[in-house]
Design an enzyme around this catalytic site. Structure first.
Site, short mmCIF file in Angstrom:
data_model
loop_
_atom_site.label_atom_id
_atom_site.label_comp_id
_atom_site.label_asym_id
_atom_site.label_seq_id
_atom_site.Cartn_x
_atom_site.Cartn_y
_atom_site.Cartn_z
N LYS A 176 7.57 17.03 -12.86
CA LYS A 176 6.98 17.52 -12.44
C LYS A 176 7.72 18.69 -11.41
O LYS A 176 6.88 19.59 -10.99
CB LYS A 176 5.83 16.69 -11.49
CG LYS A 176 4.64 15.85 -12.51
CD LYS A 176 3.09 17.00 -12.51
CE LYS A 176 3.12 17.21 -13.95
NZ LYS A 176 2.00 15.68 -14.54
N LYS A 195 5.00 16.77 -26.87
CA LYS A 195 3.49 16.50 -27.06
C LYS A 195 2.64 16.83 -26.80
O LYS A 195 2.62 18.21 -26.21
CB LYS A 195 3.57 14.95 -26.88
CG LYS A 195 3.79 15.01 -24.73
CD LYS A 195 3.11 13.91 -24.04
CE LYS A 195 3.06 14.66 -22.54
NZ LYS A 195 1.68 13.72 -21.65
N LYS A 247 -2.42 19.30 -22.49
CA LYS A 247 -3.85 20.19 -22.19
C LYS A 247 -3.05 21.67 -21.69
O LYS A 247 -3.36 22.37 -21.61
CB LYS A 247 -4.04 19.93 -20.28
CG LYS A 247 -5.14 18.35 -20.99
CD LYS A 247 -6.36 17.97 -20.45
CE LYS A 247 -6.16 16.19 -20.63
NZ LYS A 247 -6.82 14.82 -19.52
P1 TYM Z 1 -4.24 12.16 -19.13
O1 TYM Z 1 -4.62 11.89 -18.49
O2 TYM Z 1 -2.75 12.74 -19.42
O3 TYM Z 1 -3.92 11.58 -20.62
C1 TYM Z 1 -4.98 10.24 -20.64
C2 TYM Z 1 -4.23 9.51 -22.00
O4 TYM Z 1 -4.25 10.58 -23.08
C3 TYM Z 1 -2.96 10.07 -23.71
N1 TYM Z 1 -1.54 11.14 -24.18
C4 TYM Z 1 -1.17 11.22 -25.56
N2 TYM Z 1 -0.98 10.61 -26.40
C5 TYM Z 1 -0.43 10.77 -26.94
N3 TYM Z 1 -0.06 11.80 -27.87
C6 TYM Z 1 0.00 12.39 -26.27
N4 TYM Z 1 0.25 14.09 -27.11
C7 TYM Z 1 -0.96 12.67 -25.35
N5 TYM Z 1 -1.39 13.12 -24.51
C8 TYM Z 1 -1.90 12.56 -23.97
C9 TYM Z 1 -2.04 9.79 -22.59
O5 TYM Z 1 -1.32 8.61 -22.89
C10 TYM Z 1 -3.08 8.83 -21.94
O6 TYM Z 1 -3.91 7.93 -22.39
N6 TYM Z 1 -2.09 8.86 -15.50
C11 TYM Z 1 -2.69 8.87 -16.70
C12 TYM Z 1 -4.75 9.03 -16.33
C13 TYM Z 1 -4.87 8.14 -15.64
C14 TYM Z 1 -5.06 5.94 -16.19
C15 TYM Z 1 -4.82 5.61 -14.61
C16 TYM Z 1 -5.04 5.93 -17.57
C17 TYM Z 1 -4.98 7.24 -13.71
N7 TYM Z 1 -5.02 6.12 -14.29
C18 TYM Z 1 -5.08 3.55 -15.26
C19 TYM Z 1 -4.90 3.77 -17.92
C20 TYM Z 1 -4.60 3.59 -16.41
C21 TYM Z 1 -2.86 10.17 -17.52
O7 TYM Z 1 -2.60 11.47 -16.79
O8 TYM Z 1 -2.79 10.47 -18.94
#
Ligand code: TYM
Length: 329
Positions: free
Chosen positions: A111, A194, A197
């Site tokens: 970041k 990867k 969004k």
């Molecule tokens: P975020 O919003 O970036 O992504 C949400 C979930 O999707 C998975 N993910 C992926 N898995 C495989 N390949 C990809 N290209 C890919 N892109 C995203 C992420 O691994 C995630 O599981 N910090 C987290 C959200 C969060 C969270 C939590 C998750 C906040 N508090 C507590 C679990 C427990 C996040 O930004 O995910």
């Protein structure tokens, strides 16, 4: 029965990475466990959305959870910002999360490279808020994609430190979970990294067939294998990885053989991949359209979810305050 928590940031529509990395695993667990799945709207504030965007994205994520098959009668689905106990636990956990370890976190380092004009304290303490999300229900399993592995490791560090400091075993150490298999990383269509969004390399569950065809046909490949048995380049391997989650084993081995014999035409591979993605996303997309028109239903789901989540969250906060030593006079 175990307690399972997971969430997705509300920064836009859900893509295939979110689905196959997190949601799908969660869907497989929803019937056998105490499951909490939330919309991480506090986490999305690190990128400063406008009030309209914040609300719009949070609603969209809720709609897409339901369309993908989360059952609100079984799973507790809620907005993170509806649970005031989460920021309270975040504050308490921040007191024994150390600056050095937070600065060493890979996602923070990424970041500060990419978001140079907005390196806020929320970014630094992002893993602490995640820990609060999970520990507020004392969960043991967290279905997530590969990119969240380090955040889970940090959670375990915070848990061990809290338990040691207060001579307790109150918090369990949560594990990133994918049914005994490796955590998944779905690649983007741009040949590296990867799917994300903000990367402009993703396919969203809400994309219509024309958009999907266009994106897949434009995906990066290479000029094609010249000799049989040639090693696959990263962009082509990425397309095969996406195929692995949406196509049949026969389709995959058909194109794999064509590649191995240096007879593959990437246009054919992409056409097939696009159709397989469309077959997978179309039923979800139809439900997205239906559910997003039903505001009353969404309101009911969010209200019920917040009530149930707060029951568990307030019990945890009461107990944690006691452990730490807050007492009323
Ligand atoms: P975020 O919003 O970036 O992504 C949400 C979930 O999707 C998975 N993910 C992926 N898995 C495989 N390949 C990809 N290209 C890919 N892109 C995203 C992420 O691994 C995630 O599981 N910090 C987290 C959200 C969060 C969270 C939590 C998750 C906040 N508090 C507590 C679990 C427990 C996040 O930004 O995910």
């Amino acid at each position: 029965m175990e307690t399972v928590v997971s969430g997705i940031r509300s920064t836009g529509n859900l893509h295939l990475g979110n689905y196959f990395g997190a949601l799908k695993n969660f869907l497989r667990m929803q019937h056998e466990n105490h499951c909490y799945f939330f919309i991480a709207d506090y986490h999305s504030l690190t990128t400063h959305p406008t009030p309209e965007d914040l609300h719009g994205s949070s609603k969209q994520v809720l709609v897409e959870y339901l369309a993908a098959g989360l059952d609100p009668e079984i799973v507790t689905i809620y907005m993170q910002s509806d649970i005031p106990e989460i920021p309270e636990l975040y504050l308490l956990l921040n007191m024994n999360a150390y600056k050095g370890e937070l600065e060493r976190c890979t996602s923070f380092k990424e970041k500060i490279r990419n978001q140079t004009e907005n390196i806020n304290a929320g970014l630094l303490t992002y893993p602490v808020l995640m820990a609060a999300d999970v520990l507020i229900h004392r969960a043991t399993k967290v279905p997530v994609g590969k990119d969240q592995e380090q955040h889970l490791e940090m959670m375990r560090t915070f848990v061990a430190r809290f338990n040691r400091m207060y001579k307790t075993e109150y918090f369990p150490e949560p594990l990133a979970y994918n049914f005994g298999e490796q955590l998944i990383k779905i690649p983007g269509l741009d040949g590296s990294g990867k799917m994300g969004k903000s990367e402009g390399n993703g396919i969203f569950l809400a994309d219509d067939p024309a958009a999907i065809r266009k994106k897949v046909m434009r995906a990066v490949t290479d000029s094609g294998p010249l000799t049989p048995g040639q090693e696959m380049s990263e962009p082509v391997r990425n397309l095969f990885t996406i195929m692995q989650v949406v196509s049949t084993p026969e389709t995959i081995s058909h194109f794999r053989e064509k590649f191995d014999h240096a007879e593959i035409r990437y246009g054919d591979l992409k056409q097939q991949l696009a159709e397989d993605i469309i077959a997978f996303t179309s039923p979800i997309r139809e439900k997205i359209l239906q559910i997003s028109a039903d505001n009353n239903y969404l309101k009911k789901v969010a209200r019920q979810g917040a009530e149930k989540a707060r029951e568990s969250a307030s019990k945890t906060i009461r107990e944690v305050r006691q452990i730490i030593g807050f007492k009323s006079f």
